[in-house]
Design a protein around this motif. Structure first.
Motif: not given
Length: 369
Positions: A11-12, A14, A18, A22, A61
């Protein structure tokens, strides 16, 4: 922690809200876990976005640079090596040429030199590796010993784990090259999302790698896909049709034969077209045996002949379809000579992932330097 790591992989950067969504956890729980993962080096905090009103979001990240893997492809005429971070991004690469007649000692030296070259290109030492995978032709035992190799001189019996374990980091995996190429096709090639796959590696020799339900299938003793050992089908003689094609320049290297014959066939040369026809006939016999046994969703043709799919597919399809109860889907690899080494990287990454996501084991140490 495992759930938080999974939510961040690939993923970027976040934010906590978020990330909590997830991971399926509460925001305070995820914040605490993120702090723990920051402390041990598996996460990094990204500078906040500019131009925001109010308190800036904390962004996180996954630290793909917390570890690296090494993939090696031991071929007949070259050894390729890739060093990648934990997201599979290439950090370093190397190719070392070896003679086709090279014995065990010279080929192992090529393996070591290729690995060292890739590490140097990445600016890393072997201590940064979390796993390495070596792909090789032949039947490979679970202990990493080449039980049988007819393609490489003095290669039967070589203990690759024993030879390389002290040099390539804490974990060295060894796998058949065709199997690794099948993994690569599902990861980055034409078989993305395919669960049941047969990969046919065809060039100087021919072999098959199998994926069943998305997992490598080597059989009870690592011999699944060794169709070429059955003399009733034509894989053992298929390359001879290309090598015996009239018009080849005297002294043509074995690794260059297929390209030259297919190029001549593409230009309409009758002898070359006949050689390709015979090659396709023999290749189809072995593929049909695989198709009738495992009924794959897709058959991918790779290896040296993949660069000539425009010439090969039509006669191959014509010879294969009558041998099958239902014609299989066929595709030509787009990975070329990178298929095996990419598959080796993927296999090493899968090993690291299994450790990262093992809830019953301690989290591996992340490199923070």
């Amino acid at each position: 922690m495992v759930t938080t790591l999974r939510a961040l992989r690939g993923q970027r950067a976040i934010g906590l809200t978020e990330l909590a969504g997830r991971a399926g956890l509460s925001r305070p729980t995820v914040e605490g876990l993120a702090e723990d993962l920051l402390a041990v080096g598996w996460l990094a905090e990204v500078p906040p976005e500019t131009g925001q009103m109010g308190r800036p979001r904390r962004l996180f990240r996954f630290r793909a640079e917390a570890g690296y893997v090494l993939g090696v492809d031991v071929g007949s005429y070259s050894v390729r090596a890739l060093v990648c971070d934990l997201e599979g991004q290439v950090a370093g690469r190397s190719v070392v040429r070896v003679a086709g007649e090279a014995g065990r000692t010279a080929r192992l030296e090529g393996v070591r030199n290729a690995a060292a070259g890739a590490l140097k290109d990445a600016g890393l030492d072997a201590g940064r590796l979390m796993a390495a995978c070596v792909g090789t032709t032949g039947v490979v035992t679970r202990a990493g010993v080449v039980k049988l190799s007819v393609a490489l001189p003095e290669w039967t019996g070589v203990d690759l784990v024993g030879e390389l374990g002290g040099e390539f980091g804490p974990v060295v995996l060894v796998e058949n090259d065709c199997n690794l190429a099948a993994l690569a096709e599902r990861w980055k090639g034409v078989a993305t999302g395919i669960q049941d796959l047969a990969f046919v590696l065809s060039g100087v020799r021919t072999g098959a790698g199998l994926l069943i339900r998305g997992e490598l299938y080597g059989g009870a003793r690592g011999m699944a896909g060794e169709i070429g050992a059955l003399r009733l089908v034509g894989w053992h003689r298929a390359p001879s049709h290309l090598a015996g094609c009239p018009g080849l320049p005297e002294g043509t290297a074995a690794e260059e034969v297929a390209g030259l014959v297919f190029a001549a066939a593409r230009q309409g040369d009758p002898a070359a077209r006949w050689a390709v026809e015979q090659y396709a006939h023999d290749l189809a016999e072995g593929i049909a045996a695989v198709v009738l046994t495992m009924d794959p969703e897709l058959v991918v043709i790779g290896g040296g002949v993949s660069r000539s799919g425009d010439v090969l597919l039509e006669p191959l399809r014509r010879h294969l379809d009558p041998l099958c109860l239902e014609p299989p889907a066929l595709a030509v690899s787009t990975l070329g000579d990178q298929a095996v080494v990419l598959g080796a990287v993927r296999h090493a990454l899968d090993h690291v992932d299994a450790r990262l996501y093992d809830v019953d084991a301690a989290l591996p140490e992340a490199h923070t330097g």
